[in-house]
Design an enzyme around this catalytic site. Structure first.
Site, PDB file in Angstrom:
ATOM      1  N   CYS A   1     -15.710 -18.609 -16.405  1.00 58.45           N
ATOM      2  CA  CYS A   1     -16.201 -18.534 -17.791  1.00 58.45           C
ATOM      3  C   CYS A   1     -15.454 -17.477 -18.592  1.00 58.45           C
ATOM      4  O   CYS A   1     -14.988 -16.486 -18.042  1.00 58.45           O
ATOM      5  CB  CYS A   1     -17.688 -18.223 -17.887  1.00 58.45           C
ATOM      6  SG  CYS A   1     -18.725 -19.403 -17.052  1.00 58.45           S
TER       7      CYS A   1
ATOM      8  N   ARG B   1     -10.080 -20.091 -18.049  1.00 53.85           N
ATOM      9  CA  ARG B   1     -11.186 -19.568 -17.242  1.00 53.85           C
ATOM     10  C   ARG B   1     -12.323 -20.580 -17.070  1.00 53.85           C
ATOM     11  O   ARG B   1     -13.266 -20.348 -16.323  1.00 53.85           O
ATOM     12  CB  ARG B   1     -11.766 -18.303 -17.900  1.00 53.85           C
ATOM     13  CG  ARG B   1     -10.786 -17.152 -17.966  1.00 53.85           C
ATOM     14  CD  ARG B   1     -11.424 -15.948 -18.612  1.00 53.85           C
ATOM     15  NE  ARG B   1     -12.537 -15.443 -17.838  1.00 53.85           N
ATOM     16  CZ  ARG B   1     -12.436 -14.595 -16.828  1.00 53.85           C
ATOM     17  NH1 ARG B   1     -11.252 -14.129 -16.474  1.00 53.85           N
ATOM     18  NH2 ARG B   1     -13.502 -14.188 -16.175  1.00 53.85           N
TER      19      ARG B   1
ATOM     20  N   TRP C   1     -17.399 -22.476 -17.182  1.00 54.88           N
ATOM     21  CA  TRP C   1     -16.999 -23.073 -15.900  1.00 54.88           C
ATOM     22  C   TRP C   1     -18.307 -23.155 -15.130  1.00 54.88           C
ATOM     23  O   TRP C   1     -18.819 -22.164 -14.631  1.00 54.88           O
ATOM     24  CB  TRP C   1     -15.988 -22.164 -15.212  1.00 54.88           C
ATOM     25  CG  TRP C   1     -15.578 -22.590 -13.837  1.00 54.88           C
ATOM     26  CD1 TRP C   1     -16.030 -22.098 -12.650  1.00 54.88           C
ATOM     27  CD2 TRP C   1     -14.595 -23.576 -13.499  1.00 54.88           C
ATOM     28  NE1 TRP C   1     -15.400 -22.723 -11.612  1.00 54.88           N
ATOM     29  CE2 TRP C   1     -14.523 -23.628 -12.089  1.00 54.88           C
ATOM     30  CE3 TRP C   1     -13.782 -24.428 -14.253  1.00 54.88           C
ATOM     31  CZ2 TRP C   1     -13.656 -24.488 -11.419  1.00 54.88           C
ATOM     32  CZ3 TRP C   1     -12.922 -25.278 -13.573  1.00 54.88           C
ATOM     33  CH2 TRP C   1     -12.864 -25.303 -12.183  1.00 54.88           C
TER      34      TRP C   1
ATOM     35  N   ASN D   1     -21.081 -14.486 -18.250  1.00 56.49           N
ATOM     36  CA  ASN D   1     -20.136 -14.903 -17.214  1.00 56.49           C
ATOM     37  C   ASN D   1     -20.629 -14.296 -15.913  1.00 56.49           C
ATOM     38  O   ASN D   1     -20.866 -13.096 -15.854  1.00 56.49           O
ATOM     39  CB  ASN D   1     -18.747 -14.377 -17.596  1.00 56.49           C
ATOM     40  CG  ASN D   1     -17.730 -14.530 -16.489  1.00 56.49           C
ATOM     41  OD1 ASN D   1     -17.867 -15.379 -15.623  1.00 56.49           O
ATOM     42  ND2 ASN D   1     -16.714 -13.695 -16.517  1.00 56.49           N
ATOM     43  N   GLY D   2     -20.795 -15.119 -14.877  1.00 55.43           N
ATOM     44  CA  GLY D   2     -21.266 -14.603 -13.587  1.00 55.43           C
ATOM     45  C   GLY D   2     -22.372 -15.475 -13.044  1.00 55.43           C
ATOM     46  O   GLY D   2     -22.577 -16.605 -13.500  1.00 55.43           O
TER      47      GLY D   2
ATOM     48  N   GLU E   1      -0.756 -24.758   7.184  1.00 60.22           N
ATOM     49  CA  GLU E   1      -0.925 -24.365   5.780  1.00 60.22           C
ATOM     50  C   GLU E   1       0.259 -23.495   5.330  1.00 60.22           C
ATOM     51  O   GLU E   1       0.764 -23.661   4.215  1.00 60.22           O
ATOM     52  CB  GLU E   1      -2.268 -23.632   5.613  1.00 60.22           C
ATOM     53  CG  GLU E   1      -2.558 -23.069   4.235  1.00 60.22           C
ATOM     54  CD  GLU E   1      -2.644 -24.111   3.123  1.00 60.22           C
ATOM     55  OE1 GLU E   1      -2.604 -25.316   3.408  1.00 60.22           O
ATOM     56  OE2 GLU E   1      -2.705 -23.703   1.950  1.00 60.22           O
TER      57      GLU E   1
ATOM     58  N   LYS F   1       2.731 -24.535   2.283  1.00 59.75           N
ATOM     59  CA  LYS F   1       2.960 -23.654   1.128  1.00 59.75           C
ATOM     60  C   LYS F   1       4.464 -23.472   0.913  1.00 59.75           C
ATOM     61  O   LYS F   1       4.957 -23.550  -0.202  1.00 59.75           O
ATOM     62  CB  LYS F   1       2.361 -22.247   1.336  1.00 59.75           C
ATOM     63  CG  LYS F   1       0.877 -22.090   1.286  1.00 59.75           C
ATOM     64  CD  LYS F   1       0.301 -21.962  -0.102  1.00 59.75           C
ATOM     65  CE  LYS F   1      -0.039 -23.286  -0.666  1.00 59.75           C
ATOM     66  NZ  LYS F   1      -1.195 -23.983  -0.161  1.00 59.75           N
TER      67      LYS F   1
ATOM     68  N   GLU G   1       6.141 -26.771  -0.314  1.00 62.14           N
ATOM     69  CA  GLU G   1       5.785 -27.250  -1.661  1.00 62.14           C
ATOM     70  C   GLU G   1       6.367 -26.394  -2.774  1.00 62.14           C
ATOM     71  O   GLU G   1       6.744 -26.908  -3.805  1.00 62.14           O
ATOM     72  CB  GLU G   1       4.286 -27.526  -1.842  1.00 62.14           C
ATOM     73  CG  GLU G   1       3.333 -26.421  -1.616  1.00 62.14           C
ATOM     74  CD  GLU G   1       1.843 -26.826  -1.726  1.00 62.14           C
ATOM     75  OE1 GLU G   1       1.500 -27.886  -2.257  1.00 62.14           O
ATOM     76  OE2 GLU G   1       1.012 -26.027  -1.270  1.00 62.14           O
TER      77      GLU G   1
ATOM     78  N   HIS H   1       7.927 -29.873  23.726  1.00 64.25           N
ATOM     79  CA  HIS H   1       7.963 -31.340  23.687  1.00 64.25           C
ATOM     80  C   HIS H   1       8.806 -31.861  22.525  1.00 64.25           C
ATOM     81  O   HIS H   1       8.565 -32.955  22.025  1.00 64.25           O
ATOM     82  CB  HIS H   1       6.538 -31.898  23.615  1.00 64.25           C
ATOM     83  CG  HIS H   1       5.713 -31.556  24.812  1.00 64.25           C
ATOM     84  ND1 HIS H   1       6.026 -31.980  26.081  1.00 64.25           N
ATOM     85  CD2 HIS H   1       4.607 -30.782  24.958  1.00 64.25           C
ATOM     86  CE1 HIS H   1       5.146 -31.510  26.943  1.00 64.25           C
ATOM     87  NE2 HIS H   1       4.274 -30.771  26.282  1.00 64.25           N
TER      88      HIS H   1
ATOM     89  N   LYS I   1      -1.629 -30.888  -9.465  1.00 65.56           N
ATOM     90  CA  LYS I   1      -2.756 -30.087  -8.987  1.00 65.56           C
ATOM     91  C   LYS I   1      -3.859 -30.976  -8.437  1.00 65.56           C
ATOM     92  O   LYS I   1      -4.476 -30.672  -7.425  1.00 65.56           O
ATOM     93  CB  LYS I   1      -3.285 -29.234 -10.159  1.00 65.56           C
ATOM     94  CG  LYS I   1      -4.398 -28.280  -9.786  1.00 65.56           C
ATOM     95  CD  LYS I   1      -3.857 -27.117  -8.988  1.00 65.56           C
ATOM     96  CE  LYS I   1      -4.941 -26.329  -8.301  1.00 65.56           C
ATOM     97  NZ  LYS I   1      -4.456 -25.693  -7.066  1.00 65.56           N
TER      98      LYS I   1
HETATM   99  C1  G6P Z   1      -2.793 -31.852  -4.222  1.00 66.57           C
HETATM  100  C2  G6P Z   1      -2.646 -30.352  -4.460  1.00 66.57           C
HETATM  101  C3  G6P Z   1      -2.957 -29.581  -3.172  1.00 66.57           C
HETATM  102  C4  G6P Z   1      -4.337 -29.956  -2.677  1.00 66.57           C
HETATM  103  C5  G6P Z   1      -4.490 -31.460  -2.494  1.00 66.57           C
HETATM  104  C6  G6P Z   1      -5.931 -31.859  -2.241  1.00 66.57           C
HETATM  105  O1  G6P Z   1      -1.816 -32.300  -3.360  1.00 66.57           O
HETATM  106  O2  G6P Z   1      -1.332 -30.062  -4.876  1.00 66.57           O
HETATM  107  O3  G6P Z   1      -2.897 -28.192  -3.436  1.00 66.57           O
HETATM  108  O4  G6P Z   1      -4.583 -29.293  -1.459  1.00 66.57           O
HETATM  109  O5  G6P Z   1      -4.096 -32.148  -3.691  1.00 66.57           O
HETATM  110  O6  G6P Z   1      -6.660 -31.565  -3.393  1.00 66.57           O
HETATM  111  P1  G6P Z   1      -8.210 -31.298  -3.442  1.00 66.57           P
HETATM  112  O7  G6P Z   1      -8.491 -31.056  -4.903  1.00 66.57           O
HETATM  113  O8  G6P Z   1      -8.871 -32.537  -2.932  1.00 66.57           O
HETATM  114  O9  G6P Z   1      -8.492 -30.122  -2.579  1.00 66.57           O
END
Ligand code: G6P
Length: 608
Positions: free
Chosen positions: A2, A27, A74, A98-99, A481, A485, A488, A504, A603
């Site tokens: 927010c 926000r 938010w 906000n909070g 992960e 990262k 990507e 293997h 995203k």
């Molecule tokens: C996209 C984003 C990733 C995310 C994935 C799943 O590929 O770039 O960062 O992990 O979607 O998204 P979600 O909103 O379902 O976590």
């Protein structure tokens, strides 16, 4: 998160508030609103959706006055609809917040029994009514505010004004940000500095536990006990763009550094520190986890990696069979559904098309359903029988950081909650872990101190073409992960592997050009990982190890050693994530990549 804005001075407040809200839209953007005082009448205009809809409404119903407050929301409590948009108004007081007010249900019940009729589903609305109640008793808005604050539990940044004192905006802060902008015969207010920079560079950044009384030509700051504090404004030298990223070069780095506060928000109200136990009373069915015999978790991308960590935790500490499914595969299989299955969808956006379809399939096959989401009232949040929100706030960088670690925190909470119910963990261990979870924001803060060290380490790896990440146990998903990262945002080919699988196949790839990052483990797995590291060394690979302080297993066999704080094994994957985020960030930055918006990625993926 927010966003809050406020203005008091000699100009019409409305356009200033709307401009401020536009700067704060990152926000939160599910609804917005403004309130302006005009000749002792409080005028409020609110709208669902983005600020542009509020602007449309304001064209039709012009509101003018020299004092006003505004908010972009938010959602946390209550759907993102107009009645839940701020400002919230009682008879005399109008307020934005906000909070999260943790004890709002109790306050709401009490006020309701005294005759208050609430018009929203928010936690916020109790505050103006509480202030009004004390205003009636005390006859003084300032006293009423202090009294109301003393009743609030949780996080809040508040801004309000009252018909009883038409020349003052009151603000109070505890855990959510509030900045005052000092002008010439005008005073501004905002949740962040950039929203103020069009008006002034002189600001006061409020600390927790402070109340400020804002007039056009005067600012008085006190603590919650009403002692006046001597606070001097500071001058901001950042550009507006730099300030939006909080002084960081990218949103991703800002979001990495926000993790102590996003995790604190995720934990807020969910641990009863007196009883030292997890409190998930937000679930509408208190017996929701009763009778669950098996769990199936559905997710994509980083959320899938969080699910894999959850699988280790739930199997180990709750002794329950757990399967984790990539949603895009699950939806096209004909998965067998055991009776008494709990299906959990994990998703930041709550809109990922594959996760939505897979979750819907699980539901149609009779599973009980729980959503773990960041975006309130998103499609997946609405689909679940129950929902737990991560409360990470909007994540702007495409690569998930704070959303991922808050997903892990929620999975840890669910694990401890179920372990207590099913009596699969000793009470003492649960107590110790709930304490460690409460300490987690501080532990992450400490881990983030390695920021510069990681930046330096990265210099030698920017030319790498491939990277291997090794993990075992619950650290294996963190290896996945870390590799995701890196690929990507830096476009370096990277793979996460279970240490035991090295022999293997991947061992054939290793030569002196291949960097390998190995994550330390607990107990017997640490010895196994040490053997894997030695296998790599024997073939000349460049070895980076990530281990806990006090563990010297890898001291003599690493080219680069990264140290993290020593923590409980349930917390370890969360802490291991932090240096890996920084590592991929600094490599991508040095390579000049578009960190926040990597090529070809989105995203939220709402198509197949
Ligand atoms: C996209 C984003 C990733 C995310 C994935 C799943 O590929 O770039 O960062 O992990 O979607 O998204 P979600 O909103 O379902 O976590």
């Amino acid at each position: 998160m927010c966003g809050i804005v406020g203005y008091i001075g000699f100009q019409n407040a409305t356009p200033i508030l709307v401009d401020g809200l536009k700067s704060l839209e990152y926000r939160g953007y599910d609804s917005s609103g403004v309130a302006v005082l005009n000749q002792n009448t409080i005028q409020v205009v609110r709208s669902e959706g983005k600020i542009i809809h509020l602007e449309d409404k304001l064209q039709k119903s012009v509101i003018e006055g020299c004092i006003g407050i505004g908010h972009t929301r938010w959602a946390t409590h209550g759907k993102p609809v107009e009645k839940n948009a701020h400002p919230h108004i009682a008879h005399n007081t109008v307020l934005v917040h906000n909070g999260i007010i943790e004890n709002y249900e109790e306050l709401r019940e009490q006020l309701r029994s005294e005759g208050v009729q609430f018009s929203s589903d928010t936690d916020t609305e109790v505050i103006p009514w509480l202030i009004d109640k004390y205003l009636e008793k005390e006859g003084d808005i300032e006293k009423a505010l202090y009294k109301a604050i003393s009743q609030l539990k949780g996080a809040f940044a508040l801004a309000l004004f009252s018909k009883s004192d038409p020349s003052t905006i009151y603000v109070a802060k505890n855990a959510s940000p509030l900045i005052i902008g000092v002008g010439q015969n005008e005073t501004f207010l905002s949740s962040d500095i950039p929203a103020l920079l069009n008006h002034t560079k002189e600001v006061v950044i409020l600390d927790d536990g402070q109340v400020a009384k804002l007039r056009a030509d005067q600012i008085v700051i006190t603590d919650f006990q009403q002692h006046v504090l001597d606070v001097t404004p500071r001058t901001i030298t950042w550009s507006k763009e730099a300030a939006q990223k909080g002084g960081y070069d990218h949103f991703m780095l800002k979001e990495i550094h926000e993790q102590p506060s996003s995790i604190a928000d995720c934990l807020r109200g969910r641990i009863n520190d007196i009883a030292a136990e997890v409190d998930l009373s937000e679930l509408s069915d208190p017996a929701f986890f009763d009778g669950v015999d098996t769990i199936s978790i559905l997710a994509c991308g980083s959320s899938y990696h969080a699910a894999l960590v959850g699988q280790y935790w739930l199997e180990k500490f709750v002794h329950i069979p757990v399967s984790v499914e990539i949603a895009s595969e699950y939806r096209y299989r004909n998965p067998y559904m055991y009776p008494n299955t709990l299906s959990i969808a994990i998703t930041q956006s709550g809109e990922t098309a594959d996760t939505l379809a897979a979750f819907s399939l699980a539901k149609s096959k009779g599973a009980k359903t729980l959503s773990i989401c960041n975006v309130v009232d998103s499609s997946i949040a609405r689909m679940g029988d129950e929902v737990l929100y991560t409360h990470a706030g909007p994540e702007i960088g495409v690569a998930s950081t704070k959303a991922f670690t808050t997903q892990l925190v929620l999975l840890a909470l669910v694990t401890l909650h179920m372990a207590k119910k099913n009596k699969t963990m000793a009470q003492e261990d649960i107590k110790k872990l709930t304490h460690d979870l409460l300490e987690l924001p501080r532990t992450i803060e400490e881990t983030l101190h390695m920021n510069e060290d990681i930046e330096n380490i990265c210099k030698q790896f920017t030319k790498a073409r491939d990277f291997l990440y090794l993990g075992r146990g619950a650290s294996y998903p963190i290896a996945l992960e870390g590799a995701l990262k890196l690929k990507e945002i830096s476009y370096i080919h990277a793979e996460g592997y279970m240490g035991g699988e090295l022999k293997h196949g991947p061992l054939a790839l290793i030569d002196d050009e291949m960097p390998i990052l190995a994550l330390s483990q607990r107990g017997v797995l640490n010895e196994k990982m040490k053997s894997n590291v030695e296998e790599v060394n024997a073939r000349g690979g460049q070895m980076i190890t990530l281990s806990e302080e006090g563990d010297d297993t890898y001291a003599k066999i690493s080219d680069v050693e990264i140290k993290i704080p020593h923590v409980h094994e349930l917390i370890l994957p969360i802490i291991q994530t932090i240096p890996l985020q920084l590592f991929s960030y600094y490599i991508a930055k040095r390579k000049g990549c578009d960190v926040d918006q990597p090529r070809n990625l989105a995203k939220s993926v709402t198509v197949e």
